[in-house]
Structures are given as structure tokens and as C-alpha cells.
Design a protein around this motif. Sequence first.
Motif, short mmCIF file in Angstrom:
data_model
loop_
_atom_site.label_atom_id
_atom_site.label_comp_id
_atom_site.label_asym_id
_atom_site.label_seq_id
_atom_site.Cartn_x
_atom_site.Cartn_y
_atom_site.Cartn_z
N ARG A 191 32.58 36.13 45.70
CA ARG A 191 32.73 37.52 45.26
C ARG A 191 34.12 38.07 45.78
NH1 ARG A 191 27.36 40.86 44.54
NH2 ARG A 191 28.80 42.36 43.43
N SER A 192 35.19 37.25 45.80
CA SER A 192 36.33 37.82 46.45
C SER A 192 37.32 37.08 45.68
CB SER A 192 36.46 37.47 47.87
OG SER A 192 37.58 37.97 48.30
N SER A 193 38.73 37.74 45.83
CA SER A 193 39.90 37.23 45.41
C SER A 193 41.01 38.06 46.21
CB SER A 193 40.08 37.60 44.02
OG SER A 193 41.23 37.13 43.29
N ASN A 194 42.35 37.76 45.78
CA ASN A 194 43.42 38.22 46.30
C ASN A 194 44.12 39.02 45.29
OD1 ASN A 194 44.79 38.79 49.22
ND2 ASN A 194 46.50 37.73 47.89
N GLN A 195 44.84 40.03 45.68
CA GLN A 195 45.80 40.58 44.87
C GLN A 195 46.76 41.29 45.63
OE1 GLN A 195 44.35 42.91 41.68
NE2 GLN A 195 46.19 43.86 41.04
N GLY A 196 47.98 40.82 46.03
CA GLY A 196 49.34 41.42 46.91
C GLY A 196 49.24 40.74 48.04
N GLY A 197 49.90 41.23 48.98
CA GLY A 197 49.91 41.18 50.30
C GLY A 197 51.64 40.78 50.59
N SER A 198 52.15 40.74 51.68
CA SER A 198 53.60 40.45 52.24
C SER A 198 53.56 39.67 53.49
CB SER A 198 54.15 41.91 52.23
OG SER A 198 53.46 42.67 53.22
N SER A 199 54.77 38.98 53.54
CA SER A 199 54.97 38.28 54.79
C SER A 199 56.36 38.37 55.49
CB SER A 199 54.64 36.77 54.02
OG SER A 199 53.43 36.50 53.91
N TYR A 200 56.41 38.02 56.89
CA TYR A 200 57.68 38.38 57.19
C TYR A 200 58.44 36.88 57.42
CZ TYR A 200 56.81 42.84 59.09
OH TYR A 200 56.67 44.39 59.27
N THR A 201 59.72 36.74 57.22
CA THR A 201 60.47 35.75 57.40
C THR A 201 61.73 35.85 58.28
OG1 THR A 201 61.79 35.95 55.38
CG2 THR A 201 59.80 34.71 55.15
N GLU B 17 34.26 47.66 55.79
CA GLU B 17 33.38 46.60 55.90
C GLU B 17 33.55 45.91 54.60
OE1 GLU B 17 29.44 48.28 57.03
OE2 GLU B 17 30.20 48.37 59.10
N VAL B 18 33.40 46.53 53.51
CA VAL B 18 33.50 45.72 52.00
C VAL B 18 34.90 45.03 52.11
CG1 VAL B 18 33.15 45.97 49.67
CG2 VAL B 18 32.16 47.43 51.14
N TYR B 19 35.87 45.76 52.24
CA TYR B 19 37.25 45.02 52.41
C TYR B 19 37.17 43.97 53.18
CZ TYR B 19 38.85 49.89 50.77
OH TYR B 19 38.77 51.06 49.89
N ALA B 20 36.70 44.21 54.55
CA ALA B 20 36.78 42.98 55.46
C ALA B 20 36.10 41.54 55.08
CB ALA B 20 36.06 43.54 56.92
N GLU B 21 34.79 41.87 54.57
CA GLU B 21 34.15 40.85 53.91
C GLU B 21 34.66 40.12 52.85
OE1 GLU B 21 29.53 39.61 52.03
OE2 GLU B 21 30.08 41.61 52.65
N ALA B 22 35.36 40.82 51.86
CA ALA B 22 36.19 40.12 50.94
C ALA B 22 37.31 39.40 51.46
CB ALA B 22 36.70 41.26 49.94
N ALA B 23 38.00 39.99 52.39
CA ALA B 23 39.07 39.12 53.12
C ALA B 23 38.82 37.99 53.66
CB ALA B 23 39.82 40.18 54.09
N ARG B 24 37.76 37.96 54.49
CA ARG B 24 36.97 36.68 55.24
C ARG B 24 36.82 35.74 54.08
NH1 ARG B 24 33.89 40.75 58.13
NH2 ARG B 24 34.49 40.87 60.13
N ASN B 25 36.45 35.92 52.79
CA ASN B 25 35.82 34.94 51.88
C ASN B 25 36.81 34.57 50.66
OD1 ASN B 25 33.17 34.60 52.58
ND2 ASN B 25 33.09 36.91 52.72
N ILE B 26 38.19 35.21 50.83
CA ILE B 26 39.17 34.67 49.80
C ILE B 26 39.29 33.37 49.72
CG2 ILE B 26 41.67 34.95 49.29
CD1 ILE B 26 41.87 37.48 50.59
N PRO B 27 38.97 32.80 48.70
CA PRO B 27 39.33 31.17 48.54
C PRO B 27 40.74 30.73 48.56
CG PRO B 27 37.80 32.20 46.71
CD PRO B 27 38.58 33.10 47.39
N ASN B 28 40.78 29.57 48.98
CA ASN B 28 41.97 28.98 48.61
C ASN B 28 42.27 28.58 47.17
OD1 ASN B 28 43.44 28.72 51.20
ND2 ASN B 28 41.80 27.36 51.75
N ALA B 29 43.39 28.94 46.49
CA ALA B 29 43.68 28.51 45.29
C ALA B 29 45.06 28.50 44.89
CB ALA B 29 43.04 29.60 44.36
#
Length: 437
Positions: A309-319, A379-391
Motif C-alpha cells: 500500500r505504497s508508491s512514490n510520486q516526486g522527490g529530488s536529488s543532488y549531483t 507516521e502514515v507518511y513514514a510507513e509509506a516511505a519505508r515500503n515503497i517498492p523498487n520498480a
Amino acid sequence: MSKFLKVLLIGVFTLLLGSVALAQDTTPSGNILVWMQIANQDQIEATMMEAFNEAYPDITVEFVNYSPSEVAQNLALAIQGGTGAPDVALMETNQVPRIVELGGLVDLTDRLEPDLADFNAPALAAGVKDASYYAVPWDVGPVVLYYRRDIFEAAGLSSEPEAVDELVATWDDFFAVCQTIKTETGLPCFSLNRASNYGDIWTNILWSQGIGWWDEQDNLTINTPAYVEALEILGRFWEADLVSDDLEWTDGWYATLNETALEGGTVPPVATLPIAGWMGGFLKNWAAPDTTGLWGVVRLPAVASDGVRSSNQGGSSYTIPAQSANIEAAWAFINFVNSTESQLALFEYGDIFPARLSAYESPIFSEADPYFADQAVREVYAEAARNIPNANIVGVHSNVIGTNTDVAIQSYATGAASAQEALDEAAELIRLETGMQ
């Protein structure tokens, strides 16, 4: 930022700086140029630049502001042209693979090695090529389901987060809930535009299953049965008239989020909003400030009863571009603003969700949020973040794939093609543009 976090931030980096100075008797210095959007600069300056300047008084940071997409576009041009790159570039994580492919970034593997296990794995994977790491995740977008407590109550449903979480455990369950809401209140369940659909919800359904747009052999998979089924899940909501046609990020959409009247208001409010956790800050600060106390947060529905019950939408990274003349100072800046303490400060200030797993152990995640009727939504956000699948969603060809699948979704939604036909056509175009199999 709270006084506690500010003191902690300065103290931690004072100790770190002292240990570095003892080890090598020198610290980075000089000027660095940082490309990022103005909102991120404002957040960093409000939370940690004072502490950074105390820790590194000999480093001068100059910011140049571009939108996230412009950062990637301009960096690609600089790498290809051999000149004009900054010392640090902050971009959307989904843009990272195509920049890495150009070959103009500093290999950060040795610098990242001590902390690799502390970063969100899918976000970290976006910057990997040939087992080397070229990008550092800053934030991620764990997807959750926001819901209106008052609308659930008006529909005769429980509005308590624990109960709602069970009510929407799967997309089939969620569909049934939406039917009840429409029958009892006449209100739409969420916004799902037909003619200009961005494909975010479809992508979230795929990502939650750990399937992306290509397989492990880099073969395109978007028109295989699981993908057709994911699109037909959305079709059920259109066919049953359970959703509104408002397009996200438009004035009409904002109005549906901020409307407090269930009858006789300016626009019909939506009952739910499947989107990333960063939306919480948007809702409370500018998108729906009038609805304090009306929203709750639960996990995203799964496709199967035992599904993620998790996915990912967005995010950013440094280079760090290889053209940088001050790599050590650039790394000092990234290491500082991307520490656990700094990520917590940014999260507390502006809901930028940390990419570091260690941040989720902080007491701030259990704090009640008045905007969400005192629910501990972090807490809901954190649980979702821990469970984002690799895809396989974020890759070199993601932009091309996303553009074509958006058109496919729109074609299906408007009745121009079946789900299979629309995705078949998109797959053919993608193969022609990318050379994928």
C-alpha cells in the motif's frame, strides 16, 4: 525550525567539522554555485544556512534559481557543451538517470558508502550506473490517500483513520466506498481528468505492485496484462461516474480541495486525494487553508488484498557536475543540507519528506497535526516511505515513456480506444523513439 533542532544542527556539525580538521588539518573553502528552484533555496536559508555558515565560514554559496525541469535541461546542455555547469545541481529524481547517462557527473560512491543503507533504496537507485553512485537523494514522495472526514461522515461511513484505512484496503474496496459516497452525498470521490490526464494515479497503481515500464532485460512492458488491468481500474471509476473531471494544479482543482460546504458551496468538494505526502504542506499552507480539521490520511489502496500500500510520486536529488572546480566544497554543502538533522529541519519547516530512513525515528513523526484533526499523519507518511517498492519507473527513457502513456490514458479515458489498444499504440511509438524492445 524549532530552537531544539537549530541548536542540534549547529552542534552536530561543529563536532563533525572539528573531527575533520583534526584528521586533515584543513576544511573546504572557496565559492560554489548551486542550481535549484527558489522554493528550495528559501527553505534551506530559513532552516540551515546560518548553521552551515558557522560550520564552513570559508565557503561562499551562490544560488541560481531554475525550475526543477530547467535544472536538468540546462545541466544537460552544459555537460554536452563542456562548460557552464554549476558546482551543485538539485533536480527531480526522475531526471537523474538521463543526466547520469551523459557521463558528466562526479562519482560519489566513496563519499556515499558509509550512508548507503540509510537512503530510500528506489530513490538511490535512480543515480546508479555500472555499480557507481552519481546522485544523492534529498527527498521522496511516499503516496498516501487523503480523505475528507466530513464527507465520509455525511455518507454514513466512519471518519476515524484506523477504520478508513480498512475501508480502502484495496482498489476494489475503495471503489465500493466511492460508490457509497456518491450515492449518499452526490459528491465525487476524487479528481480524474479524462482529456489531459497526467497518468500519476495509473503510475502509482503500477509502482505499488513493484512493476515499472520495462523488465529486468530492459524490454518495454507497458502493454502487457498487468498494465492493462491497472488502466481498467481507473476505467471503472470513469464508467460509474464516481470522479470529477477537474484537472490537477488548476484553479478549479484547488477550489474542490478548499471547499468546506458539502451542499450549496462554490464547487462540489472531493472526498479523497491519492497523492504524495508532500501534499500535506500544500493543503495546509495554500491549497486548502480553510479546511483545517477536515482531512485525514491513510495508506494508498493496494491492488491485491495482500499487496503493498505504497508508491512514490516526486522527490529530488543532488549531483556534482564533473566541471566543478571545487568538488570538496560542493560535497561539504550537500553533506550538510542532506544530513538526517537537516532533513528533519526541512521536514518540520516545509514538509519536504526525508530520503534518509534514520530521520523517521525522530519524535516529530508522532506529533499530532492540528490541520489533520490532531492525527499523527507523519507516521502514515513514514510507513509509506519505508515500503515503497523498487520498480522500473525512473530511467533514461522515462520522459518519452511518460509522454506516450499519458496520451494512451487520455485515449482510453475519452473512449477513443480500449485500454489494450491505447497501450499497444503507445508501446509502438516508444519503441520507435527509444529503440527499446
